[in-house]
Design an enzyme around this catalytic site. Structure first.
Site, short mmCIF file in Angstrom:
data_model
loop_
_atom_site.label_atom_id
_atom_site.label_comp_id
_atom_site.label_asym_id
_atom_site.label_seq_id
_atom_site.Cartn_x
_atom_site.Cartn_y
_atom_site.Cartn_z
N LYS A 19 29.05 8.35 27.78
CA LYS A 19 30.26 8.31 28.63
C LYS A 19 30.36 6.99 29.37
O LYS A 19 31.24 6.80 30.20
CB LYS A 19 30.21 9.45 29.65
N ARG A 46 13.05 3.78 25.86
CA ARG A 46 13.31 2.92 24.69
C ARG A 46 14.79 2.61 24.65
O ARG A 46 15.63 3.50 24.88
CB ARG A 46 12.90 3.61 23.40
N ARG A 73 6.95 8.61 16.74
CA ARG A 73 5.63 8.45 17.34
C ARG A 73 5.67 8.21 18.85
O ARG A 73 4.95 8.87 19.59
CB ARG A 73 4.87 7.24 16.73
N THR A 74 6.47 7.24 19.27
CA THR A 74 6.34 6.83 20.68
C THR A 74 6.78 7.96 21.60
O THR A 74 6.08 8.32 22.55
CB THR A 74 7.17 5.56 20.91
N HIS A 91 6.96 -4.13 22.69
CA HIS A 91 6.59 -2.71 22.55
C HIS A 91 5.15 -2.57 23.06
O HIS A 91 4.20 -2.41 22.30
CB HIS A 91 6.69 -2.31 21.07
#
Ligand code: CP
Length: 305
Positions: free
Chosen positions: A80, A101, A51-52, A129
């Site tokens: 890396k 995120r 969703r986000t 959030h």
């Protein structure tokens, strides 16, 4: 330049203005169709999302802008060993705004300190959030007509559920909001939320274990899944995961105008038989997430329409 790390980065007035803008976008999408022409959104997702990430991308595309980014740490140079500070300095050369995120609490904040473009916290570990909260506020405001005078039941994993933490922070700023915190003992809200946020601000709340006990008094039921990815061992997760299952029989105990929200993804905590109940608005909530992210992108880019 502004970032969004927490719902509290926006004042109540700014939040209300943003929700009004989102409502206008819903009603007049064509007015905003080219508002971000030539602008780019980077989605830097070090943790899975449906969703986000996709609603941010849909939001920027709806505004006439473009998107770029990565959807897992493995497909970026984080694999890396590159730091988020270095990554955002690079991304700042490629994009005008970034949604990030990360599984580590505070990582988007660290990125924002080195960024020359607005950074939006799209979920950091078990912490916050904020754009889910804006989605939740828009859903409640659009469907109930107000954000004050509400009794809100928050149910499930209140310990690791970052959506719950952000929503509490945002809602305590509205008058006469009460919380019923419904969780097993092991998944109660962290003490910093209970003491420093709720008690400190004299916000009425109670903690209960049985969902059935809370349902009759609720205006909003906010269900959450048990956050498998934050558990240290599988055994505890398995023991907790089906603690709450909202089904048709339990919905009989709830007021006729109670709304059921869920940030999604759902696992087992809401039976699919509830989906056709008019009070179940978690799929409408997803659509509000696009409007509010469009409003947020416009606001942080300082675009007037
Ligand atoms: N609500 C939410 O954050 O969903 P995703 O994890 O799919 O982005």
């Amino acid at each position: 330049m502004r970032h969004l790390m927490s719902p509290l980065d926006l004042s109540v007035e700014e939040t209300d203005k943003l929700l009004n803008l989102a409502n206008d976008i819903e009603k007049n999408p064509e007015k905003y169709a080219h508002a971000c022409a030539g602008k780019k959104l980077a989605t830097c997702f070090y943790e899975p999302s449906t969703r986000t990430r996709l609603s941010f991308e849909a939001a920027m595309l709806n505004l006439g802008g473009s998107v770029l980014g990565f959807s897992s740490a493995d497909s970026s140079s984080a694999a890396k060993g590159e730091s988020v500070s270095d990554t955002i300095r690079v991304i700042s050369s490629y994009a005008d705004i970034c949604a990030m995120r990360h599984p580590k609490e505070g990582a988007p904040l660290v990125a924002s300190e080195k960024s020359t473009i607005p950074v939006i916290n799209a979920g950091d570990g078990g912490h916050q959030h904020p754009t889910q909260t804006l989605t939740d506020l828009l859903t409640i405001h659009s469907l109930k007509g107000h954000l004050d005078n509400l009794t809100i039941g928050l149910c499930g994993d209140l310990k690791f559920g970052r959506t719950v933490h952000s929503l509490i922070h945002a809602l305590i700023r509205y008058p006469n909001v009460k919380f019923v915190l419904i969780s097993p003992e092991e998944l109660r809200v962290p003490s910093y939320i209970r003491e420093d946020v709720l008690a400190q601000n004299n916000v009425p709340f109670k903690e209960v274990v049985r969902l059935e006990d809370a349902l009759p008094e609720l205006d909003i039921l906010y269900m959450t899944r048990v956050q498998k990815e934050r558990f240290f061992n599988e055994e505890d997760y398995i023991r907790m995961k089906d603690f709450y299952i909202l089904n048709k029989a339990k919905m009989e105990l709830a007021p006729k105008d109670m709304l059921v929200l869920h940030p999604l993804p759902r696992v087992n905590e809401i039976s699919t038989e509830v989906d056709d109940d008019p009070r179940a608005v978690y799929f409408k909530q997803v659509q509000y997430g696009v409007y509010v992210r469009m409003a947020l992108i416009l606001t942080l880019l300082g675009m007037e329409v």
